[in-house]
Write an enzyme that holds these catalytic residues in place. Sequence first.
Site, PDB file in Angstrom:
ATOM      1  N   VAL A  76       0.836  -1.208   0.000  1.00  0.00           N
ATOM      2  CA  VAL A  76       0.000   0.000   0.000  1.00  0.00           C
ATOM      3  C   VAL A  76       0.867   1.253   0.000  1.00  0.00           C
ATOM      4  O   VAL A  76       0.668   2.176  -0.803  1.00  0.00           O
ATOM      5  CB  VAL A  76      -0.948  -0.012   1.233  1.00  0.00           C
ATOM      6  CG1 VAL A  76      -1.631   1.329   1.420  1.00  0.00           C
ATOM      7  CG2 VAL A  76      -1.983  -1.117   1.074  1.00  0.00           C
ATOM      8  N   PHE A  97      -8.197   0.537  -1.226  1.00  0.00           N
ATOM      9  CA  PHE A  97      -8.981  -0.601  -1.735  1.00  0.00           C
ATOM     10  C   PHE A  97      -8.216  -1.437  -2.768  1.00  0.00           C
ATOM     11  O   PHE A  97      -8.812  -2.275  -3.438  1.00  0.00           O
ATOM     12  CB  PHE A  97     -10.287  -0.102  -2.360  1.00  0.00           C
ATOM     13  CG  PHE A  97     -11.158   0.655  -1.390  1.00  0.00           C
ATOM     14  CD1 PHE A  97     -11.991  -0.023  -0.508  1.00  0.00           C
ATOM     15  CD2 PHE A  97     -11.116   2.039  -1.322  1.00  0.00           C
ATOM     16  CE1 PHE A  97     -12.769   0.672   0.413  1.00  0.00           C
ATOM     17  CE2 PHE A  97     -11.899   2.743  -0.410  1.00  0.00           C
ATOM     18  CZ  PHE A  97     -12.728   2.055   0.461  1.00  0.00           C
ATOM     19  N   GLU A 123      -3.715  -6.808  -4.369  1.00  0.00           N
ATOM     20  CA  GLU A 123      -2.343  -7.206  -4.697  1.00  0.00           C
ATOM     21  C   GLU A 123      -2.328  -7.858  -6.073  1.00  0.00           C
ATOM     22  O   GLU A 123      -3.271  -8.539  -6.465  1.00  0.00           O
ATOM     23  CB  GLU A 123      -1.799  -8.162  -3.637  1.00  0.00           C
ATOM     24  CG  GLU A 123      -1.422  -7.418  -2.381  1.00  0.00           C
ATOM     25  CD  GLU A 123      -0.875  -8.318  -1.286  1.00  0.00           C
ATOM     26  OE1 GLU A 123      -0.297  -9.366  -1.596  1.00  0.00           O
ATOM     27  OE2 GLU A 123      -1.047  -7.950  -0.112  1.00  0.00           O
ATOM     28  N   LYS A 136     -14.277   0.588   4.388  1.00  0.00           N
ATOM     29  CA  LYS A 136     -13.249  -0.412   4.049  1.00  0.00           C
ATOM     30  C   LYS A 136     -13.680  -1.805   4.524  1.00  0.00           C
ATOM     31  O   LYS A 136     -13.514  -2.810   3.827  1.00  0.00           O
ATOM     32  CB  LYS A 136     -11.916   0.001   4.689  1.00  0.00           C
ATOM     33  CG  LYS A 136     -10.800  -0.989   4.540  1.00  0.00           C
ATOM     34  CD  LYS A 136     -10.373  -1.177   3.098  1.00  0.00           C
ATOM     35  CE  LYS A 136      -9.404  -2.352   2.967  1.00  0.00           C
ATOM     36  NZ  LYS A 136      -9.168  -2.716   1.578  1.00  0.00           N
ATOM     37  N   ASN A 186     -14.379  -5.392   2.563  1.00  0.00           N
ATOM     38  CA  ASN A 186     -13.654  -6.655   2.803  1.00  0.00           C
ATOM     39  C   ASN A 186     -14.536  -7.747   3.397  1.00  0.00           C
ATOM     40  O   ASN A 186     -14.363  -8.917   3.086  1.00  0.00           O
ATOM     41  CB  ASN A 186     -12.444  -6.403   3.698  1.00  0.00           C
ATOM     42  CG  ASN A 186     -11.252  -5.921   2.884  1.00  0.00           C
ATOM     43  OD1 ASN A 186     -11.367  -5.712   1.689  1.00  0.00           O
ATOM     44  ND2 ASN A 186     -10.117  -5.733   3.526  1.00  0.00           N
ATOM     45  N   GLY A 246     -13.154 -22.014  -3.732  1.00  0.00           N
ATOM     46  CA  GLY A 246     -11.700 -22.164  -3.776  1.00  0.00           C
ATOM     47  C   GLY A 246     -11.242 -22.859  -2.511  1.00  0.00           C
ATOM     48  O   GLY A 246     -11.940 -23.706  -1.949  1.00  0.00           O
ATOM     49  N   CYS A 251      -5.157  -9.335   3.992  1.00  0.00           N
ATOM     50  CA  CYS A 251      -6.270  -8.481   4.415  1.00  0.00           C
ATOM     51  C   CYS A 251      -7.519  -9.221   4.909  1.00  0.00           C
ATOM     52  O   CYS A 251      -7.939  -9.008   6.042  1.00  0.00           O
ATOM     53  CB  CYS A 251      -6.635  -7.533   3.283  1.00  0.00           C
ATOM     54  SG  CYS A 251      -5.286  -6.385   2.971  1.00  0.00           S
ATOM     55  N   LYS A 308      -7.440 -11.142   8.467  1.00  0.00           N
ATOM     56  CA  LYS A 308      -7.289 -10.308   9.670  1.00  0.00           C
ATOM     57  C   LYS A 308      -8.417  -9.276   9.782  1.00  0.00           C
ATOM     58  O   LYS A 308      -8.864  -8.961  10.880  1.00  0.00           O
ATOM     59  CB  LYS A 308      -5.918  -9.629   9.705  1.00  0.00           C
ATOM     60  CG  LYS A 308      -5.739  -8.446   8.783  1.00  0.00           C
ATOM     61  CD  LYS A 308      -4.393  -7.776   8.972  1.00  0.00           C
ATOM     62  CE  LYS A 308      -4.149  -6.672   7.958  1.00  0.00           C
ATOM     63  NZ  LYS A 308      -5.054  -5.533   8.009  1.00  0.00           N
ATOM     64  N   LYS A 351      -2.769 -15.925  -4.014  1.00  0.00           N
ATOM     65  CA  LYS A 351      -3.529 -15.765  -5.255  1.00  0.00           C
ATOM     66  C   LYS A 351      -2.559 -15.646  -6.418  1.00  0.00           C
ATOM     67  O   LYS A 351      -1.368 -15.366  -6.202  1.00  0.00           O
ATOM     68  CB  LYS A 351      -4.459 -14.567  -5.178  1.00  0.00           C
ATOM     69  CG  LYS A 351      -3.784 -13.213  -5.141  1.00  0.00           C
ATOM     70  CD  LYS A 351      -4.874 -12.175  -5.240  1.00  0.00           C
ATOM     71  CE  LYS A 351      -4.353 -10.783  -5.340  1.00  0.00           C
ATOM     72  NZ  LYS A 351      -5.354  -9.771  -5.434  1.00  0.00           N
TER      73      LYS A 351
HETATM   74  N1  LIG Z   1      -1.951  -5.553   0.941  1.00  0.00           N
HETATM   75  C1  LIG Z   1      -3.160  -5.169   0.520  1.00  0.00           C
HETATM   76  O1  LIG Z   1      -3.712  -5.688  -0.449  1.00  0.00           O
HETATM   77  C2  LIG Z   1      -3.885  -4.062   1.253  1.00  0.00           C
HETATM   78  C3  LIG Z   1      -4.968  -3.432   0.631  1.00  0.00           C
HETATM   79  C4  LIG Z   1      -5.626  -2.406   1.294  1.00  0.00           C
HETATM   80  C5  LIG Z   1      -5.241  -2.062   2.589  1.00  0.00           C
HETATM   81  N2  LIG Z   1      -4.203  -2.721   3.184  1.00  0.00           N
HETATM   82  C6  LIG Z   1      -3.815  -2.301   4.536  1.00  0.00           C
HETATM   83  O2  LIG Z   1      -2.701  -1.416   4.448  1.00  0.00           O
HETATM   84  C7  LIG Z   1      -1.800  -1.643   5.536  1.00  0.00           C
HETATM   85  C8  LIG Z   1      -0.434  -2.014   4.995  1.00  0.00           C
HETATM   86  O3  LIG Z   1      -0.558  -3.204   4.245  1.00  0.00           O
HETATM   87  P1  LIG Z   1       0.645  -3.739   3.320  1.00  0.00           P
HETATM   88  O4  LIG Z   1       0.162  -4.959   2.638  1.00  0.00           O
HETATM   89  O5  LIG Z   1       1.185  -2.620   2.519  1.00  0.00           O
HETATM   90  O6  LIG Z   1       1.675  -4.153   4.481  1.00  0.00           O
HETATM   91  P2  LIG Z   1       3.222  -4.476   4.362  1.00  0.00           P
HETATM   92  O7  LIG Z   1       3.525  -5.397   5.478  1.00  0.00           O
HETATM   93  O8  LIG Z   1       3.557  -4.896   2.960  1.00  0.00           O
HETATM   94  O9  LIG Z   1       3.929  -3.062   4.608  1.00  0.00           O
HETATM   95  C9  LIG Z   1       3.954  -2.391   5.835  1.00  0.00           C
HETATM   96  C10 LIG Z   1       5.339  -1.773   5.971  1.00  0.00           C
HETATM   97  O10 LIG Z   1       5.363  -0.888   7.085  1.00  0.00           O
HETATM   98  C11 LIG Z   1       6.685  -0.919   7.605  1.00  0.00           C
HETATM   99  N3  LIG Z   1       6.689  -0.274   8.928  1.00  0.00           N
HETATM  100  C12 LIG Z   1       6.163  -0.690  10.093  1.00  0.00           C
HETATM  101  N4  LIG Z   1       6.357   0.231  11.076  1.00  0.00           N
HETATM  102  C13 LIG Z   1       7.016   1.265  10.505  1.00  0.00           C
HETATM  103  C14 LIG Z   1       7.491   2.528  10.987  1.00  0.00           C
HETATM  104  N5  LIG Z   1       7.342   2.920  12.246  1.00  0.00           N
HETATM  105  N6  LIG Z   1       8.144   3.329  10.124  1.00  0.00           N
HETATM  106  C15 LIG Z   1       8.314   2.959   8.832  1.00  0.00           C
HETATM  107  N7  LIG Z   1       7.890   1.792   8.320  1.00  0.00           N
HETATM  108  C16 LIG Z   1       7.236   0.953   9.139  1.00  0.00           C
HETATM  109  C17 LIG Z   1       7.030  -2.395   7.580  1.00  0.00           C
HETATM  110  O11 LIG Z   1       8.416  -2.626   7.681  1.00  0.00           O
HETATM  111  C18 LIG Z   1       6.457  -2.804   6.217  1.00  0.00           C
HETATM  112  O12 LIG Z   1       7.416  -2.696   5.180  1.00  0.00           O
HETATM  113  C19 LIG Z   1      -2.442  -2.710   6.400  1.00  0.00           C
HETATM  114  O13 LIG Z   1      -3.231  -2.100   7.400  1.00  0.00           O
HETATM  115  C20 LIG Z   1      -3.349  -3.439   5.419  1.00  0.00           C
HETATM  116  O14 LIG Z   1      -4.442  -4.057   6.059  1.00  0.00           O
HETATM  117  C21 LIG Z   1      -3.494  -3.684   2.532  1.00  0.00           C
END
Ligand SMILES: NC(=O)c1ccc[n+]([C@@H]2O[C@H](COP(=O)([O-])OP(=O)(O)OC[C@H]3O[C@@H](n4cnc5c(N)ncnc54)[C@H](O)[C@@H]3O)[C@@H](O)[C@H]2O)c1
Length: 419
Positions: free
Chosen positions: A11, A155, A158, A207, A211, A263, A270, A273, A329
């Site tokens: 994100v 939204f 991946e 959100k 989900n 599936g 996401c 959790k 996926k």
């Molecule tokens: N992955 C998805 O498809 C998706 C879609 C929509 C929303 N989200 C939400 O977005 C958020 C992030 O998801 P993601 O998949 O990008 O997670 P991710 O684990 O890929 O990335 C999170 C990053 O934050 C970094 N981090 C943690 N604490 C930090 C700090 N203090 N300073 C700097 N960096 C820090 C971690 O090292 C990590 O690289 C989550 O809440 C998730 O639920 C994810």
Amino acid sequence: MVVTLFGLGFVGLTTAVAFADMGITVYGIEVNEKRRSTIAAGKLPFHEPGLGEGLDRTLGKTFFVDVPVEEAVSKSDAVYYCVGTPYGKDGQADLSYLYGAIDQTLPAVSKDGFTVLVTKSTVPPSTTKDMVIPYIEKQGYTVGGNIGVANNPEFLREGHCWDDVVNADRIVLGVSDERSEKVLRKLYQGYTCPVHTVTLNTGEYIKYLSNTLLATLISWSNEMSLVADNIGDIQIAEAFRILHEDSRWGTPACNMATYAYPGAGYGGYCLPKDTNALFARSKALGYEPKMLGQTIAVNDAMPSAIAKIIERKVSSPEQVIGLCGLSFKPESDDTRDTPAAKIVAALNKDGYTNILGYDPLAIPEFKQYYAQLKMGFKESYDELVASSDVLVITTAWKEFSDLPEKAADKPIVDARYLL
Ligand SMILES: NC(=O)c1ccc[n+]([C@@H]2O[C@H](COP(=O)([O-])OP(=O)(O)OC[C@H]3O[C@@H](n4cnc5c(N)ncnc54)[C@H](O)[C@@H]3O)[C@@H](O)[C@H]2O)c1
């Protein structure tokens, strides 16, 4: 406009590059040094089509990953939090990464200007209002003076991160004051899709509406597939494809219909959790959601249900079970909460350890996170097929569509209903 963005994961990195590509100055902060230095070298830390080209266009020009937090935050109109919000106690969202990033931000916020602190991470409804604002105020800072607070849920999917962010179908801004709204609207002024301003709780709730609906469609489909399997002689994939011909889905069947399809259970970072976090938040506030509880229960039961289907095809535990696909996926190397790992764990529990796995992208990730599983790996699809007695499609990668021809004489369990 200047933005500091904490967390350069799926994100955060996508959002940072998309803002930077619109001419906004973006300072990216990432605690994982391996991830930060990979990005600093102009490389992606994960597989995401289109994002690499955006990184090439912006890194060192409008997107910087080597600026100290204090300098970055002090210059920023908005500070975005895109850090993880993993499973916490009793399924609740763990907000410790969010609080950690807020702790780093507060001392550096400019006293003279106005900075909006924006949560893009997925957090349960009422988090900004009832947890983040009190947290900030407890540290001696006043929300409403030089600090605004907002949320801006994401939204993206991946495997489609870049396209979903730059061609967003809607932008949701949870805000409670005009100054924050003005900053956020300016950030999104280049977008042509609807930009909605709603209350803080509504922003977060939208959100979870999304989900939990997706998760419910998947669990309903999976439950129906088990019903069909139990009755027998039902062409399950065919039946769902015909369901999608109902013109009420839209013609041709809309993308939402792909979630109403069976599936191996939903996985990834996401849906597992987030369904648990909303369930836990609602329960803690006095209402235990019934349908959501069942959505989660069906999903939790899927890996062992699939394991039992596989075990019916294996004549003895000495036979080799070959798993086609390890990521949660296709088109992704993300193995967080992947059904493949849960299916292996269920098979191991039942005494089956002659298991091999192959994936076009995700073998390194899978090996790193699931070292405790008893299984081996093959580096090619052909090798996997040749070395296995029973084959299972655990991720719906298109390349596995020819499995019936490749493994003509071997039993196949199509756990993704790909064929
Ligand atoms: N992955 C998805 O498809 C998706 C879609 C929509 C929303 N989200 C939400 O977005 C958020 C992030 O998801 P993601 O998949 O990008 O997670 P991710 O684990 O890929 O990335 C999170 C990053 O934050 C970094 N981090 C943690 N604490 C930090 C700090 N203090 N300073 C700097 N960096 C820090 C971690 O090292 C990590 O690289 C989550 O809440 C998730 O639920 C994810």
